[in-house]
Design an enzyme around this catalytic site. Structure first.
Site, PDB file in Angstrom:
ATOM      1  N   LYS A  86       0.828  -1.211   0.000  1.00 25.08           N
ATOM      2  CA  LYS A  86       0.000   0.000   0.000  1.00 25.08           C
ATOM      3  C   LYS A  86       0.855   1.251   0.000  1.00 25.08           C
ATOM      4  CE  LYS A  86      -4.439  -1.520   1.814  1.00 25.08           C
ATOM      5  NZ  LYS A  86      -5.419  -1.349   2.882  1.00 25.08           N
ATOM      6  N   LYS A 100      -7.807 -14.483  -9.726  1.00 22.19           N
ATOM      7  CA  LYS A 100      -8.959 -14.493  -8.833  1.00 22.19           C
ATOM      8  C   LYS A 100      -9.912 -13.331  -9.164  1.00 22.19           C
ATOM      9  CE  LYS A 100      -9.631 -14.147  -3.946  1.00 22.19           C
ATOM     10  NZ  LYS A 100      -9.029 -13.954  -2.651  1.00 22.19           N
ATOM     11  N   LYS A 158     -12.605  -7.003  -7.299  1.00 19.55           N
ATOM     12  CA  LYS A 158     -13.199  -5.729  -7.704  1.00 19.55           C
ATOM     13  C   LYS A 158     -12.118  -4.721  -8.080  1.00 19.55           C
ATOM     14  CE  LYS A 158     -13.376  -4.003  -3.024  1.00 19.55           C
ATOM     15  NZ  LYS A 158     -13.335  -5.151  -2.132  1.00 19.55           N
TER      16      LYS A 158
END
Ligand code: TRP
Length: 336
Positions: free
Chosen positions: A116, A200, A203
């Site tokens: 991140k 996989k 979103k």
């Protein structure tokens, strides 16, 4: 079994508002069953969400959307505790204490932090760094036995265990040592992207045809399935290595209809993809229809949602406070 004998499950969900068919088939579908056997605590982690920049009105909306979708998927607020993290102050309070029992080096090794901070270079804030400590507080406040999460969270669960063991070692038993509860292989849990079946379903995929959202309208679902990537060999059989796209669709069809994969193969034997793909789409439309409609109704009923999260926060607060009081006493704070 009385609630006292039952084990406790805690799970935190990010308020992104966008749950996918993959989330549903992989995990959420089992929640209604789990709530019969365990004391379940589900928390929408809005405090974790602000470690990256959020648009305030969207955060508020998404928090309620996630809550509504969980209820629509069968979580019963009478059986499980459903609440919003920022409504229970003990999360922030315990996180502070645990920050003082987490080593800088340990937190620096978290791969999610590294990922991140590489992605949000303009905002590598201290909250992002201590994110896993807040997560440890979430879990430990409820004397949690099991934490259902994806494998991407296993490092955070390990850190939680290390922090809990360290604290227990210094001050005598205070926290239950939790375990990760990962989807078992073979439970048909893993749903792949429709546009890239080697990956996989997620979103965060740039191609929105790759994923189905629980809130997608029927025509959107049909369009995405019609575009699903297959192969040039018109045979509808399970072969995850040779035919990943077709296998993923067969799997989804089986899960959506409650049929076995073998039954699905028989049903489509000799048929072409032109018939197969819309059939899978229709099965998913019917699977998701009641969830979407119930979610829409709940979102119109703000009073009900408010009642759910207010009562949830009261129950959560009661349990969390008990643990926090113990911790405060042990570290030497004067009782208030
Ligand atoms: N970090 C988790 C995720 O990204 C969300 C989360 C926050 C969580 N607190 C938690 C999950 C406690 C389980 C238990 O998915």
């Amino acid at each position: 079994m009385s609630d006292k004998q039952k084990k406790t499950i805690f799970s935190g969900v990010q308020p992104s508002g966008k749950l996918t068919l993959g989330n549903y088939l992989g995990a959420i579908r089992n929640f209604p069953i789990l709530q019969e056997e365990y004391n379940c605590v589900y928390c929408v982690v809005d405090m974790h969400a602000i470690t990256v920049r959020q648009d305030p009105p969207s955060l508020r909306r998404s928090t309620l959307e996630v809550l509504a979708q969980y209820i629509a998927c069968g979580l019963d607020p009478e059986k499980s505790i459903l609440f919003i993290q920022s409504h229970v102050p003990a999360h922030a309070e315990l996180a502070w204490v645990l920050n003082c029992y987490t080593m800088f080096g340990e937190a620096s090794r978290m791969t999610q932090f590294k990922d991140k901070s590489a992605k949000h270079t303009d905002n590598v804030n201290v909250g992002l760094f201590s994110y896993p400590v807040l997560m440890a507080a979430d879990i430990l406040l409820y004397q949690t036995d099991l934490v259902p999460v994806g494998v991407d969270q296993s490092q955070h669960i390990e850190l939680t265990r290390d922090i809990a063991n360290r604290f227990n070692g210094v001050y005598s038993d205070t926290f239950t040592i939790p375990e990760g509860y990962y989807p078992k292989a073979g439970e048909g849990a893993k749903v792949m992207s429709l546009s890239d079946p080697e990956r996989k379903m997620s979103k965060s995929d740039e191609n929105e045809n790759g994923y189905i959202l629980l809130m997608d309208q029927p025509e959107v679902i049909m369009r995405k399935f019609k575009r699903a990537v297959t192969d040039s060999e018109a045979r509808i059989v399970m072969d995850p290595v040779g035919k990943p796209g077709v296998s993923n669709l067969l799997q989804i069809y089986a899960l959506a209809t409650g049929k076995t994969v073998a039954e699905a193969e028989n049903e489509f034997a000799g048929k072409g993809y032109g018939e197969f793909k819309p059939a899978v789409g229709e099965a998913v439309v019917e699977l998701l229809r009641p969830i979407r409609e119930t979610t829409e109704d709940l979102l119109k009923n703000k009073d009900y949602l408010e009642k759910v999260y207010t009562e949830g926060a009261q129950k959560a607060n009661y349990l969390a406070r008990k643990t926090l009081d113990k911790v405060y006493r042990k570290v030497g704070f004067v009782a208030r």
